[in-house]
Structure formats: structure tokens, C-alpha cells
Design a protein around this motif. Structure first.
Motif, PDB file in Angstrom:
ATOM      1  N   ARG A  25      -5.083  15.015  -6.009  1.00 10.47           N
ATOM      2  CA  ARG A  25      -3.909  15.637  -5.267  1.00 10.47           C
ATOM      3  C   ARG A  25      -2.808  15.210  -4.981  1.00 10.47           C
ATOM      4  NH1 ARG A  25      -4.506  17.243   0.828  1.00 10.47           N
ATOM      5  NH2 ARG A  25      -3.467  19.487   1.019  1.00 10.47           N
ATOM      6  N   GLN A  26      -1.725  15.594  -5.451  1.00 10.44           N
ATOM      7  CA  GLN A  26      -0.319  15.044  -5.186  1.00 10.44           C
ATOM      8  C   GLN A  26       0.360  15.933  -4.460  1.00 10.44           C
ATOM      9  OE1 GLN A  26       0.842  14.344  -9.221  1.00 10.44           O
ATOM     10  NE2 GLN A  26       0.238  12.234  -9.211  1.00 10.44           N
ATOM     11  N   CYS A  27       1.665  15.281  -4.183  1.00  7.21           N
ATOM     12  CA  CYS A  27       2.543  16.009  -3.211  1.00  7.21           C
ATOM     13  C   CYS A  27       2.985  17.202  -3.904  1.00  7.21           C
ATOM     14  CB  CYS A  27       3.952  15.068  -2.743  1.00  7.21           C
ATOM     15  SG  CYS A  27       3.317  13.880  -1.783  1.00  7.21           S
ATOM     16  N   GLY A  32       1.883   9.492  -6.014  1.00  6.96           N
ATOM     17  CA  GLY A  32       2.131  10.776  -5.685  1.00  6.96           C
ATOM     18  C   GLY A  32       1.568  11.242  -4.401  1.00  6.96           C
ATOM     19  N   ILE A  33       0.763  10.574  -3.660  1.00  5.65           N
ATOM     20  CA  ILE A  33       0.044  11.048  -2.303  1.00  5.65           C
ATOM     21  C   ILE A  33       1.026  10.942  -1.190  1.00  5.65           C
ATOM     22  CG2 ILE A  33      -1.991  10.384  -1.095  1.00  5.65           C
ATOM     23  CD1 ILE A  33      -3.249   9.151  -3.532  1.00  5.65           C
ATOM     24  N   PHE A  87       0.805  -1.242  -0.144  1.00  4.38           N
ATOM     25  CA  PHE A  87       0.071  -0.003  -0.046  1.00  4.38           C
ATOM     26  C   PHE A  87       0.876   1.225   0.005  1.00  4.38           C
ATOM     27  CE2 PHE A  87      -1.925   3.349   2.579  1.00  4.38           C
ATOM     28  CZ  PHE A  87      -2.806   3.673   1.828  1.00  4.38           C
ATOM     29  N   VAL A  88       1.891   1.452   0.922  1.00  3.24           N
ATOM     30  CA  VAL A  88       2.696   2.562   1.009  1.00  3.24           C
ATOM     31  C   VAL A  88       3.336   2.843  -0.411  1.00  3.24           C
ATOM     32  CG1 VAL A  88       4.720   3.439   2.057  1.00  3.24           C
ATOM     33  CG2 VAL A  88       2.990   2.306   3.493  1.00  3.24           C
ATOM     34  N   LYS A  89       3.929   1.674  -1.099  1.00  2.00           N
ATOM     35  CA  LYS A  89       4.583   1.944  -2.383  1.00  2.00           C
ATOM     36  C   LYS A  89       3.672   2.295  -3.445  1.00  2.00           C
ATOM     37  CE  LYS A  89       8.315  -1.771  -1.598  1.00  2.00           C
ATOM     38  NZ  LYS A  89       8.722  -3.058  -2.106  1.00  2.00           N
ATOM     39  N   ASN A  90       2.313   1.810  -3.324  1.00  2.02           N
ATOM     40  CA  ASN A  90       1.276   2.234  -4.171  1.00  2.02           C
ATOM     41  C   ASN A  90       0.868   3.743  -4.052  1.00  2.02           C
ATOM     42  OD1 ASN A  90      -0.501  -0.986  -4.175  1.00  2.02           O
ATOM     43  ND2 ASN A  90       1.092  -0.404  -5.467  1.00  2.02           N
ATOM     44  N   MET A  91       1.137   4.170  -2.958  1.00  4.43           N
ATOM     45  CA  MET A  91       0.593   5.619  -2.576  1.00  4.43           C
ATOM     46  C   MET A  91       1.774   6.410  -3.195  1.00  4.43           C
ATOM     47  SD  MET A  91      -2.264   5.863  -1.246  1.00  4.43           S
ATOM     48  CE  MET A  91      -2.450   7.062  -0.045  1.00  4.43           C
ATOM     49  N   GLU A  92       3.133   6.036  -2.981  1.00  2.19           N
ATOM     50  CA  GLU A  92       4.105   6.798  -3.473  1.00  2.19           C
ATOM     51  C   GLU A  92       4.130   7.166  -5.035  1.00  2.19           C
ATOM     52  OE1 GLU A  92       7.573   4.441  -2.119  1.00  2.19           O
ATOM     53  OE2 GLU A  92       7.406   5.514  -0.200  1.00  2.19           O
TER      54      GLU A  92
END
Length: 246
Positions: A243-245, A76-77, A68-73
């Protein structure tokens, strides 16, 4: 001296330094509203977060959290948009633990809650979705990854709910591990008795994966062509509306 706003001609000034929008001003005003932070609970099964009668901890559902964390990266979240917690299936079995390990982690009742449970964590996680919903919380998503808990013996030796779960979530995905080539983890799941519900999930199916491989159960596509991971990420991306970083 501040310039007069023509749109407010004829309107009363209530505070010297601030003009109110006149009732006759029909122009559309836009305001940027940031999406709410989400919270996720990755609920492990027997021997996952802690030792279970001499077995583990194996951290099986931690693999799902890492994915999950990799997918969020990739999406771009930023990490500050979500809180993800790896907890054991028995971390919310009484009111005190529920408050400490779950309720205190949720900002307010409008916070979107995502629950991903594996094995006994799938069984208890399904119950958790109903507990939270009944208390007024918003459970956006539930994934039960090869949930186990129907066996009477496992009831006697584990802190799990005895009644069959009646999940309450906006979307529920259930994935049954149905490996053709069994290993020891499948025997353990068979002992605990996999929950083979006949109805309820929005998406339900089987995958040729061993019980212990929570990460593969999470990412393997069901007959519909989508995996539990796909559905969860679609929900999350939709919530943040691209929305991204910064």
C-alpha cells in the motif's frame, strides 16, 4: 422506490432502508481493510538524546531514524502510516516515564511496535521489548545495535536494567560493532561492556564499524547478506502489503 435485490428474495427486511445478506447467498464479499498504523522507538545510548557526564548529545541513533524515513519515502509509504520516536535509553526506566514516553504513544495493544536500540539503548530497548510483551503489546521487531550494559560500573552511573535482557519480539536482529580500527567510541563501549549474547537473536553477527556509527551498524550487511535495515524494511513493507501513498 428502490429496486428489489433478487439475492434477498424470501429474506426478511429488518430495517426499511437496509437489506441483510440472505443466509442462502453464498457469494464472496470483499471488504478493504487498511493496515494498522505502526509505531517505532529509536532508543539512543549514553550521550545520544541528552548529555551524559559532559558528553553529547550526539544523536547517534537519530541517523538511523533519518535512514528509516528516507527508506519509507522510497517505498512510497506515507508518513501518516507510522509514528517514529527518538527517545533516550533512560526514558522508560520507571512506570511514570514508561507511560509518558512509550505506552501513551501506542494506539492499542494490537499496534505493531518496532524497537531499534543502540549502545545502552540496545540493552534497555531489549528489556523494553519484554516489558511491552508481558503487558500484552505486540512487538513485531527488535534491533539491538552494538548493545552495551554488562559492566558493573556502568550500572552504577546509568539508569539501566541490571539483569541481562530477555527480549521478547517476533523477530530480533543483533549487530555487534567490531571495528578493526578503534576510536574513542569503541573504548567507551568496551568500558560499558558490550553485550555478547550466545543465543537468542533470529539474526546475529558482527560488522567492521565503530561503536558510535549507529547508522552504519544498522545498514551494514551481516554474513547472512542482510542488514538490520533490510529486515526491518521487509517487515514494514509486508505489513503494508504494498500500500502506497495516494
Amino acid at each position: 422506490m428502490a429496486a428489489e435485490n433478487p439475492a434477498l428474495k424470501g429474506c426478511q427486511r429488518l430495517v426499511v432502508a437496509h437489506d441483510l445478506t440472505c443466509k442462502t447467498d453464498g457469494t464472496v464479499k470483499q471488504a478493504t481493510v487498511a493496515p494498522k498504523k505502526i509505531v517505532l522507538f529509536f532508543v539512543g545510548g549514553a550521550g545520544d538524546k541528552e548529555s551524559y557526564y559532559g558528553t553529547g548529545p550526539n544523536n547517534n541513533v537519530a541517523d538511523v531514524l533519518r535512514i528509516f524515513v528516507k527508506n519509507m519515502e522510497v517505498e512510497g509509504i506515507c508518513a501518516d502510516n507510522y509514528d517514529a520516536h527518538h527517545i533516550g535509553y533512560n526514558y522508560f526506566f520507571n512506570d511514570e516515564d514508561l507511560k509518558k514516553n512509550v505506552l501513551d504513544k501506542i494506539a492499542d495493544m494490537t499496534t505493531p511496535v518496532y524497537i531499534v536500540g543502540h549502545s545502552l539503548g540496545g540493552w534497555n530497548g531489549a528489556h523494553l521489548s519484554a516489558v511491552l510483551t508481558d503487558r500484552g503489546y505486540r512487538v513485531s521487531f527488535l534491533a539491538t545495535l552494538d548493545p552495551v550494559g554488562e559492566g558493573k560500573i556502568v550500572w552504577g552511573i546509568s539508569n539501566i536494567y541490571r539483569q541481562e535482557p530477555k527480549p521478547k519480539a517476533e523477530y530480533w536482529v543483533n549487530v555487534r560493532a567490531d571495528a578493526k580500527d578503534w576510536n574513542f567510541s569503541d573504548l567507551v563501549a568496551d568500558f560499558g561492556e558490550q553485550w555478547d549474547m550466545k543465543s537468542g537473536p533470529n539474526m546475529n553477527g558482527r560488522v567492521d564499524v565503530n561503536h558510535a556509527d549507529a547508522g552504519y551498524i544498522y545498514t551494514r550487511a551481516l554474513p547472512s547478506g542482510k542488514s538490520a535495515r533490510d529486515v526491518l524494511m521487509q517487515s514494514v513493507v509486508k505489513h503494508f502489503k504494498g500500500r502506497q501513498c495516494a
